[in-house]
Design a protein around this motif. Sequence first.
Motif, PDB file in Angstrom:
ATOM      1  N   ALA A   1     -29.994  40.800 -11.456  1.00  0.00           N
ATOM      2  CA  ALA A   1     -30.001  41.668 -12.636  1.00  0.00           C
ATOM      3  C   ALA A   1     -30.560  43.036 -12.271  1.00  0.00           C
ATOM      4  O   ALA A   1     -31.561  43.132 -11.549  1.00  0.00           O
ATOM      5  N   ILE A   2     -29.908  44.086 -12.788  1.00  0.00           N
ATOM      6  CA  ILE A   2     -30.370  45.449 -12.549  1.00  0.00           C
ATOM      7  C   ILE A   2     -30.208  46.270 -13.829  1.00  0.00           C
ATOM      8  O   ILE A   2     -29.489  45.877 -14.748  1.00  0.00           O
ATOM      9  N   ALA A   3     -30.866  47.426 -13.857  1.00  0.00           N
ATOM     10  CA  ALA A   3     -30.653  48.416 -14.910  1.00  0.00           C
ATOM     11  C   ALA A   3     -29.586  49.385 -14.413  1.00  0.00           C
ATOM     12  O   ALA A   3     -29.774  50.039 -13.379  1.00  0.00           O
ATOM     13  N   PRO A   4     -28.467  49.502 -15.121  1.00  0.00           N
ATOM     14  CA  PRO A   4     -27.338  50.270 -14.577  1.00  0.00           C
ATOM     15  C   PRO A   4     -27.547  51.776 -14.517  1.00  0.00           C
ATOM     16  O   PRO A   4     -26.781  52.472 -13.855  1.00  0.00           O
ATOM     17  N   GLU A   5     -28.582  52.300 -15.184  1.00  0.00           N
ATOM     18  CA  GLU A   5     -28.811  53.740 -15.144  1.00  0.00           C
ATOM     19  C   GLU A   5     -29.591  54.185 -13.922  1.00  0.00           C
ATOM     20  O   GLU A   5     -29.765  55.399 -13.691  1.00  0.00           O
TER      21      GLU A   5
ATOM     22  N   ASP B   1     -32.437  50.932 -20.474  1.00  0.00           N
ATOM     23  CA  ASP B   1     -32.215  51.832 -21.606  1.00  0.00           C
ATOM     24  C   ASP B   1     -30.880  52.557 -21.448  1.00  0.00           C
ATOM     25  O   ASP B   1     -30.704  53.676 -21.936  1.00  0.00           O
ATOM     26  N   ALA B   2     -29.930  51.910 -20.788  1.00  0.00           N
ATOM     27  CA  ALA B   2     -28.640  52.538 -20.508  1.00  0.00           C
ATOM     28  C   ALA B   2     -27.876  52.863 -21.782  1.00  0.00           C
ATOM     29  O   ALA B   2     -27.997  52.179 -22.801  1.00  0.00           O
ATOM     30  N   THR B   3     -27.069  53.912 -21.685  1.00  0.00           N
ATOM     31  CA  THR B   3     -26.133  54.220 -22.757  1.00  0.00           C
ATOM     32  C   THR B   3     -24.945  53.261 -22.673  1.00  0.00           C
ATOM     33  O   THR B   3     -24.753  52.561 -21.668  1.00  0.00           O
ATOM     34  N   TYR B   4     -24.152  53.283 -23.728  1.00  0.00           N
ATOM     35  CA  TYR B   4     -22.930  52.481 -23.726  1.00  0.00           C
ATOM     36  C   TYR B   4     -22.049  52.866 -22.533  1.00  0.00           C
ATOM     37  O   TYR B   4     -21.523  51.986 -21.838  1.00  0.00           O
ATOM     38  N   GLU B   5     -21.897  54.155 -22.281  1.00  0.00           N
ATOM     39  CA  GLU B   5     -21.029  54.599 -21.189  1.00  0.00           C
ATOM     40  C   GLU B   5     -21.565  54.158 -19.833  1.00  0.00           C
ATOM     41  O   GLU B   5     -20.788  53.799 -18.933  1.00  0.00           O
ATOM     42  N   GLU B   6     -22.896  54.187 -19.662  1.00  0.00           N
ATOM     43  CA  GLU B   6     -23.479  53.731 -18.390  1.00  0.00           C
ATOM     44  C   GLU B   6     -23.242  52.240 -18.188  1.00  0.00           C
ATOM     45  O   GLU B   6     -22.926  51.791 -17.079  1.00  0.00           O
ATOM     46  N   ALA B   7     -23.395  51.466 -19.252  1.00  0.00           N
ATOM     47  CA  ALA B   7     -23.125  50.037 -19.155  1.00  0.00           C
ATOM     48  C   ALA B   7     -21.643  49.778 -18.891  1.00  0.00           C
ATOM     49  O   ALA B   7     -21.278  48.909 -18.087  1.00  0.00           O
ATOM     50  N   LYS B   8     -20.795  50.536 -19.557  1.00  0.00           N
ATOM     51  CA  LYS B   8     -19.342  50.395 -19.365  1.00  0.00           C
ATOM     52  C   LYS B   8     -18.965  50.699 -17.923  1.00  0.00           C
ATOM     53  O   LYS B   8     -18.163  49.973 -17.306  1.00  0.00           O
ATOM     54  N   GLN B   9     -19.544  51.748 -17.359  1.00  0.00           N
ATOM     55  CA  GLN B   9     -19.257  52.091 -15.962  1.00  0.00           C
ATOM     56  C   GLN B   9     -19.720  50.988 -15.029  1.00  0.00           C
ATOM     57  O   GLN B   9     -19.038  50.649 -14.044  1.00  0.00           O
TER      58      GLN B   9
END
Length: 388
Positions: A168-172, A196-204
């Motif tokens: 598990a990682i934080a995508p930002e 605390d990623a944005t939707y776009e960061e999670a989507k990427q």
Amino acid sequence: MSKYIFADKFFLDGKVEGPGFLEIKDGIFGSFSENRPVAAAEIIDFAGHWIAPGLVDTHIHGFRNHDIMDNDFEGLNQISEGVLSCGVTSFLPTTLTSSTEALNHVVEMIGANYKKVSGAKIKGIFLEGPFFTEKHKGAHNTRYFSDPSIERLKDWQELSNDSIKKIAIAPERKGAAEFIEYAAGEKIAVALAHSDATYEEAKQAVENGASIFVHTFNGMSPLHHREPGMVGAAMNLKDVFAEIICDGHHVHPAAANILMNVRGRDYTVLVTDCMMAGGMPEGNYQLGEFPVEVKAGAARIEGGSLAGSILQLNDAVKNVVEWGIATPEEAIYMASTAPAKSIGLDVECGKIAEGYAADFIVLSPELDLLATYLDGVCRYHLQKEGVR
């Protein structure tokens, strides 16, 4: 010689059948039939009961006063034995954010010993951290947080004898894209968490290969109508799995129902996030380096934040049915086939199907756990008539 299980209902791969007879030969599932086998065959009679696949817990830190981070084989073995009482027949020992050295030792110990445990089968390691961000840190120690490192993952995989199945990682975090692509290419399931990623960061991140959202709603940026955040991504993105802790403390039943409805129950994974106080009386315990108080059914660190859970996976199954948000068939699937599928191991566990290891549980129609079988052998049972 084959033996047969008779029961009122069987939760088979993709369907529910019964009453009938399920063949077991040399610890492996055979065929199912509504017809009684030949007279000489051994029949184990579970009339009035239900047979379901052994449960698969892909996120569990400890049980019965033992923690994976204790780095102790005897403790690891006790966890594997203990979770049989929860209906769990396969699991991923789950680490916590810690120093590189501590994680080196833990993954090395598990990699050298995972085939030696005498209880539920260890199917690999889940590394929860240390590549997280502070805002949604939960019960993780921020002093060890860092950007994702492919080299450290390579080291851990080598030390663990290629046992790491999920991280598990934080995508930002810086370098997340390259890290996700590498890990996914190595057949390690990449999960998103404590972020605390944005939707776009999670989507990427998902486009790069991430496929699981860890304990959805908890430890992540919430859903907002102008910024859907991690929660919105967990609900809306295609072909991803969403974990959820259904203990009644982490997530309101209505929120769990919303997630299941939009994500789909085929892609919702019941997990426990259980810590060492699972199966123990309330009181004071540890989760990694943090003191934890277990009171009123919840585990909390100083300040009141939840610190894992004391949830048992069979109780999560029962809870979602009692809350009226899943059928028994759906609940069992979310705790067996779905978690196995989320880490690419549904080809070997989480199902009652011909050729699979005969790992199964015996349930009452009220979903009380009566017995747990490994390889066709009863390894846990209540002292109750008709269960052996």
